[in-house]
Write an enzyme that holds these catalytic residues in place. Structure first.
Site, mmCIF file in Angstrom:
data_model
loop_
_atom_site.group_PDB
_atom_site.id
_atom_site.type_symbol
_atom_site.label_atom_id
_atom_site.label_comp_id
_atom_site.label_asym_id
_atom_site.label_seq_id
_atom_site.Cartn_x
_atom_site.Cartn_y
_atom_site.Cartn_z
ATOM 1 N N HIS A 125 2.145 9.511 -1.038
ATOM 2 C CA HIS A 125 2.024 8.147 -1.564
ATOM 3 C C HIS A 125 0.570 7.841 -1.940
ATOM 4 O O HIS A 125 0.291 7.368 -3.046
ATOM 5 C CB HIS A 125 2.521 7.152 -0.519
ATOM 6 C CG HIS A 125 2.418 5.722 -0.946
ATOM 7 N ND1 HIS A 125 3.474 5.034 -1.500
ATOM 8 C CD2 HIS A 125 1.380 4.838 -0.909
ATOM 9 C CE1 HIS A 125 3.095 3.799 -1.787
ATOM 10 N NE2 HIS A 125 1.824 3.654 -1.437
ATOM 11 N N GLU A 126 -0.331 8.126 -1.017
ATOM 12 C CA GLU A 126 -1.736 7.830 -1.281
ATOM 13 C C GLU A 126 -2.325 8.758 -2.356
ATOM 14 O O GLU A 126 -3.195 8.344 -3.126
ATOM 15 C CB GLU A 126 -2.549 7.948 0.014
ATOM 16 C CG GLU A 126 -2.150 6.952 1.089
ATOM 17 C CD GLU A 126 -2.198 5.509 0.607
ATOM 18 O OE1 GLU A 126 -3.064 5.177 -0.222
ATOM 19 O OE2 GLU A 126 -1.359 4.708 1.064
ATOM 20 N N HIS B 256 -1.779 7.187 -5.732
ATOM 21 C CA HIS B 256 -2.843 6.225 -6.071
ATOM 22 C C HIS B 256 -4.129 6.960 -6.447
ATOM 23 O O HIS B 256 -4.765 6.653 -7.467
ATOM 24 C CB HIS B 256 -3.131 5.319 -4.866
ATOM 25 C CG HIS B 256 -2.031 4.382 -4.504
ATOM 26 N ND1 HIS B 256 -1.408 3.555 -5.422
ATOM 27 C CD2 HIS B 256 -1.452 4.109 -3.297
ATOM 28 C CE1 HIS B 256 -0.494 2.825 -4.800
ATOM 29 N NE2 HIS B 256 -0.501 3.144 -3.521
#
Length: 408
Positions: free
Chosen positions: A23-24, A27
């Site tokens: 998920h990170e 980003h």
């Protein structure tokens, strides 16, 4: 419960750390692609266990509590991560004074709105990509087994009986979605999987009867089944069954292209099913006691581990393979849930940032700092309440209170 947590802790940490990291990374990689300056990439919260800095100045950090993570962009001082006009003026002036003209172009908040929105959306999108990749690998490596055939039994008093299904009918599609069969080993694209999360939801079935195609509308009833979290779960049931004498069992293998397509399709179906499930909680169709916290997820990981060990019956290779398959499926499902939850329009989540960006796109200025702060507090309180409620479900408050009160 302590033994359950001990059994499930290691696989749970592997699953949650992978999901958070991907998920990170969504980003981070999108931000870097747009030339955004990043200060820190962290997996976990709290005191640092290990840290290193790369040649771009990014601190890669592992903290002692691996139940989350974050990417910190340079200049990220606002609690809601969406500074207003006054904050932006101060930040720009500080950057110009410290780094010179043009340096602000490397900062996230001075990037075009569409780039900022893509960076935020990339986190949940990465969770969907992870789920698709896991499903694709499972299809590509293990293939699938599909059970097909005409209906051999219609349960009396069931939704199928009420709708007019007959013995000999063959269900071809549901709501226009062609079904791969009655059931499948991978649990995708079949009648059982489609009906499972649609109890109380009318479904338009395409049925082959006597060489002709007809439409039958039925609303699956609800049955209680034990889920991987160890509790009861309401699942949709149509009330039809196959017969061993008329069932065709297909064993299918898939090439990489087919596996990737099936992985993406299964992820989309999981998104749809999860959306139906979450929507059912808000409408009352699904009981909110199905919400689970970290404790429940760890217990589910432990249940998968124990099931794999039991099915291996002393054969470490079989047990290990079963554990990998079980945890891979579980990881993909949790990854989809994390992606969807993060898209909810709650200020503290990615969806809340996207909501602020939508406002900015319409009125041509950021949301005021006061509104952001208020939204941040409300979002934090809402998530805290949901977490407490989910934890209460996992701790079985009623049983705990009975024990405290001396009841058996």
């Amino acid at each position: 419960m302590l033994s359950l947590l001990a059994t499930g802790l290691a696989p749970f940490l592997v699953v949650i750390t992978l999901i958070v990291a991907i998920h990170e990374l969504g980003h981070f990689l999108t931000a870097r692609a747009f030339g955004v300056k990043v200060d820190r990439f962290s997996i976990g919260f709290g005191p640092t266990l290990a840290a290193a800095r790369d040649r771009w100045g990014v601190e890669w950090r592992l903290a002692w509590l691996p139940l989350g993570g974050y990417v910190r962009f340079a200049g990220d001082e606002n609690a809601a991560s969406v500074p207003d006009q006054e904050d932006l003026k101060e930040l720009r002036a500080k950057i110009l004074a410290d780094e010179g003209a043009g340096a602000e172009k490397r900062y996230f908040y001075f990037k075009p709105l569409w780039q900022r929105a893509l960076v935020v959306f990339a986190g949940p999108a990465a969770n969907f990509v992870l789920a698709s990749a896991i499903f694709a690998i499972l299809f590509g490596v293990f293939g699938d087994t599909i059970w097909q055939g005409p209906i051999a039994k219609v349960m009396p008093g069931s939704a199928a009986a009420a709708a007019g299904f007959e013995i000999g009918d063959e269900i071809i599609a549901a709501d226009g979605h062609r079904l791969r069969g009655f059931d499948s080993a991978q649990g995708f694209g079949d009648l059982h999987e489609y009906v499972a999360y649609r109890n109380g939801v009318p479904i338009d079935f395409t049925v082959e009867r006597g060489g002709q195609f007809i439409h039958i509308r039925a609303t699956p009833g609800a049955v209680q089944e034990t889920n991987v979290f160890g509790g009861g779960q309401s699942m949709g049931r149509l009330g039809v069954a196959l017969s061993p004498q008329t069932t065709t069992i297909l064993h299918r293998s898939y090439n990489p292209i087919e596996a990737i397509g099936l992985g993406a399709a299964r992820t989309w179906d999981t998104v749809e099913a999860t959306g139906l499930y979450l929507g059912g909680m808000f409408t009352g169709r699904v009981s909110p006691d199905q919400l689970h916290s970290v404790i429940g997820t760890a217990e589910a990981s432990g249940a998968i581990t124990r099931e794999a060990i039991d099915e291996g019956r002393g054969d470490a290779r079989i047990a290990g393979l079963g554990l990998i398959i079980g945890l891979a499926n579980f990881c993909a499902l949790i990854s989809v849930t994390v992606g969807l939850v993060n898209l909810l329009p709650i200020p503290i989540l990615d969806g809340g940032h996207l909501l602020f960006y939508a406002y900015e796109a319409v009125v041509r200025r950021p949301v005021s700092a006061a509104v952001q702060a208020a939204g941040y507090r409300v979002g934090l309180a809402l998530l805290a309440c949901l977490l407490l409620f989910a934890t209460g479900n996992d701790l079985h408050f009623e049983r705990v209170f009975h024990l405290l009160g001396g009841h058996s």
